[in-house]
Design an enzyme around this catalytic site. Structure first.
Site, PDB file in Angstrom:
ATOM      1  N   ALA A   5       0.869  -1.190   0.000  1.00 34.75           N
ATOM      2  CA  ALA A   5       0.000   0.000   0.000  1.00 34.75           C
ATOM      3  C   ALA A   5       0.900   1.232   0.000  1.00 34.75           C
ATOM      4  O   ALA A   5       0.835   2.088   0.889  1.00 34.75           O
ATOM      5  CB  ALA A   5      -0.962  -0.013   1.186  1.00 34.75           C
ATOM      6  N   GLY A  10       5.890   8.250   1.474  1.00 37.90           N
ATOM      7  CA  GLY A  10       6.829   7.939   2.556  1.00 37.90           C
ATOM      8  C   GLY A  10       7.760   6.805   2.146  1.00 37.90           C
ATOM      9  O   GLY A  10       8.984   6.884   2.304  1.00 37.90           O
ATOM     10  N   HIS A  11       7.171   5.751   1.578  1.00 34.82           N
ATOM     11  CA  HIS A  11       7.979   4.633   1.087  1.00 34.82           C
ATOM     12  C   HIS A  11       8.896   5.109  -0.041  1.00 34.82           C
ATOM     13  O   HIS A  11      10.070   4.742  -0.105  1.00 34.82           O
ATOM     14  CB  HIS A  11       7.090   3.500   0.554  1.00 34.82           C
ATOM     15  CG  HIS A  11       6.210   2.867   1.570  1.00 34.82           C
ATOM     16  ND1 HIS A  11       4.835   2.966   1.524  1.00 34.82           N
ATOM     17  CD2 HIS A  11       6.483   2.114   2.671  1.00 34.82           C
ATOM     18  CE1 HIS A  11       4.306   2.296   2.541  1.00 34.82           C
ATOM     19  NE2 HIS A  11       5.281   1.771   3.249  1.00 34.82           N
ATOM     20  N   LYS A  20       9.687   7.140  11.031  1.00 32.22           N
ATOM     21  CA  LYS A  20       8.256   7.076  11.365  1.00 32.22           C
ATOM     22  C   LYS A  20       8.022   5.968  12.406  1.00 32.22           C
ATOM     23  O   LYS A  20       7.233   6.103  13.325  1.00 32.22           O
ATOM     24  CB  LYS A  20       7.466   6.798  10.086  1.00 32.22           C
ATOM     25  CG  LYS A  20       6.088   6.231  10.246  1.00 32.22           C
ATOM     26  CD  LYS A  20       5.099   7.311  10.471  1.00 32.22           C
ATOM     27  CE  LYS A  20       3.663   6.885  10.498  1.00 32.22           C
ATOM     28  NZ  LYS A  20       3.340   5.522  10.774  1.00 32.22           N
ATOM     29  N   ARG A  62      -2.012   3.090   6.654  1.00 39.31           N
ATOM     30  CA  ARG A  62      -3.281   3.067   7.400  1.00 39.31           C
ATOM     31  C   ARG A  62      -4.122   4.308   7.135  1.00 39.31           C
ATOM     32  O   ARG A  62      -5.326   4.293   7.359  1.00 39.31           O
ATOM     33  CB  ARG A  62      -3.016   2.924   8.889  1.00 39.31           C
ATOM     34  CG  ARG A  62      -2.530   1.528   9.266  1.00 39.31           C
ATOM     35  CD  ARG A  62      -2.561   1.335  10.776  1.00 39.31           C
ATOM     36  NE  ARG A  62      -2.374  -0.056  11.130  1.00 39.31           N
ATOM     37  CZ  ARG A  62      -1.197  -0.633  11.286  1.00 39.31           C
ATOM     38  NH1 ARG A  62      -0.093   0.070  11.114  1.00 39.31           N
ATOM     39  NH2 ARG A  62      -1.111  -1.915  11.602  1.00 39.31           N
TER      40      ARG A  62
HETATM   41  P1  AMP Z   1       5.365  -0.153   6.355  1.00 40.16           P
HETATM   42  O1  AMP Z   1       4.984  -0.507   4.945  1.00 40.16           O
HETATM   43  O2  AMP Z   1       4.371   0.753   7.016  1.00 40.16           O
HETATM   44  O3  AMP Z   1       5.767  -1.335   7.176  1.00 40.16           O
HETATM   45  O4  AMP Z   1       6.667   0.743   6.228  1.00 40.16           O
HETATM   46  C1  AMP Z   1       7.789   0.299   5.524  1.00 40.16           C
HETATM   47  C2  AMP Z   1       8.931   1.254   5.807  1.00 40.16           C
HETATM   48  O5  AMP Z   1       8.568   2.562   5.385  1.00 40.16           O
HETATM   49  C3  AMP Z   1       9.267   1.349   7.301  1.00 40.16           C
HETATM   50  O6  AMP Z   1      10.671   1.457   7.442  1.00 40.16           O
HETATM   51  C4  AMP Z   1       8.581   2.623   7.708  1.00 40.16           C
HETATM   52  O7  AMP Z   1       9.166   3.255   8.818  1.00 40.16           O
HETATM   53  C5  AMP Z   1       8.749   3.461   6.458  1.00 40.16           C
HETATM   54  N1  AMP Z   1       7.746   4.519   6.417  1.00 40.16           N
HETATM   55  C6  AMP Z   1       6.392   4.375   6.443  1.00 40.16           C
HETATM   56  N2  AMP Z   1       5.804   5.584   6.423  1.00 40.16           N
HETATM   57  C7  AMP Z   1       6.803   6.499   6.387  1.00 40.16           C
HETATM   58  C8  AMP Z   1       6.838   7.929   6.363  1.00 40.16           C
HETATM   59  N3  AMP Z   1       5.732   8.649   6.399  1.00 40.16           N
HETATM   60  N4  AMP Z   1       8.048   8.535   6.309  1.00 40.16           N
HETATM   61  C9  AMP Z   1       9.189   7.795   6.286  1.00 40.16           C
HETATM   62  N5  AMP Z   1       9.214   6.453   6.312  1.00 40.16           N
HETATM   63  C10 AMP Z   1       8.051   5.826   6.369  1.00 40.16           C
END
Ligand code: AMP
Length: 282
Positions: A32, A36-37, A151, A189
């Site tokens: 998703a 940020g990613h 984050k 989310r």
């Molecule tokens: P997730 O898909 O939410 O598990 O996130 C994957 C990676 O992206 C993790 O290292 C998170 O910390 C990073 N991440 C998610 N959202 C952000 C954001 N807004 N800014 C920076 N890194 C992010």
């Protein structure tokens, strides 16, 4: 843009790239994908010719079955999102069996108390799941460097500890939090928030900024009171915790010490959606 579903194919491709003299970066995600990613991937691509992006909703890190079930999944859309990066990004989208084999369960880790506070306290077993899946993924991807967002700052510190415990030879790099213009930290989310919830969610970051503004002049207890009271008056958001912690050991602040770095951390619910954010205080 190649999508790879099996660890053997991934291993072959990564070892080919390495044999050709390339280094390989790694950005683990649960998909998703959002900006940020993309910010992590861009940083990784500044340092490495090739970057593996894993898209894997890890079942063992969810302590709430409904949260796992409702977690947004959008592989095709994610592949489209990453197509701008062309062939320099390799998508690894394995099944749970591919990652874990037949035993989909967590190893129990001792991260030296990092796992017992904040997210660890409120999501029992979460960091065992995170540690387990990352240990497996690191060994499947074999990257030179992996990139994690601040984050999830507690997760970042836990991953650094995991690499020590598992004696893995890769570098871990933390990347800044990417926000919407209104301050809301980007998160997968957020896609589940209603318009009304999206409008109030930036309050989380505003509260962190207030804590930062008063950090030099107020005690941790006073800051906690200010933020807790502000949330109590904010309809539609429920504060789960506000903590100020030393960035190294994440233990809650009792007395400020010189030459130590602190961050403030919040987890809050908008309806049934749990959101987290944090800010550097000094
Ligand atoms: P997730 O898909 O939410 O598990 O996130 C994957 C990676 O992206 C993790 O290292 C998170 O910390 C990073 N991440 C998610 N959202 C952000 C954001 N807004 N800014 C920076 N890194 C992010």
């Amino acid at each position: 843009m190649s999508i790879i579903f099996t660890k053997i194919e991934l291993k072959n491709l990564v070892s080919k790239k390495k044999q050709e003299g390339n280094t390989v970066g790694f950005v683990p995600t649960m998909g998703a994908l959002h900006e940020g990613h993309a910010s992590l991937i861009s940083l990784a691509l500044e340092k490495h010719p090739y970057v593996v992006v894993s898209i894997f909703v890890n079942p063992t890190q969810f302590n709430n079955a409904q949260d796992l079930e409702k977690y947004p999944r959008a592989l095709e859309k994610d592949a489209q999102f990453l197509s701008n990066f062309k062939d320099r990004v390799i998508i690894y989208a394995p099944s749970p069996q591919e990652v874990y084999g037949t035993n989909i369960s967590s190893t129990s880790y001792n991260f030296g108390n990092l796992e017992n506070v904040m997210e660890g306290e409120h999501r029992p077993g979460h960091f065992d799941g995170v540690g387990t899946v990352l240990n497996l993924l690191f060994r499947q991807v074999l990257p030179d460097e992996a990139f994690f967002g601040e984050k999830d700052f507690q997760q970042l510190q836990i991953v650094r500890k995991l690499v020590q415990l598992e004696k893995l030879s890769l570098k871990i790099t933390g990347c800044p939090i990417h926000r919407q213009e209104n301050g809301l930290a980007m998160s997968s989310r957020n896609a589940r928030l209603t318009e009304k919830q999206l409008a109030i969610a930036p309050f989380i970051y505003k509260s962190l900024q207030i804590a930062k503004k008063h950090f030099e002049t107020k005690s941790a207890l006073q800051l906690k009171k200010i933020v807790t009271t502000a949330f109590a008056n904010e309809e539609g958001l429920e504060l789960e915790y506000f903590e100020i912690a030393n960035i190294k050991n994440l233990s809650p602040l009792s007395r400020k010490r010189k030459n130590q770095k602190y961050r403030a951390f919040i987890a809050a619910y908008a309806g049934e959606i749990r959101l987290i954010d944090n800010i550097a205080l000094n």
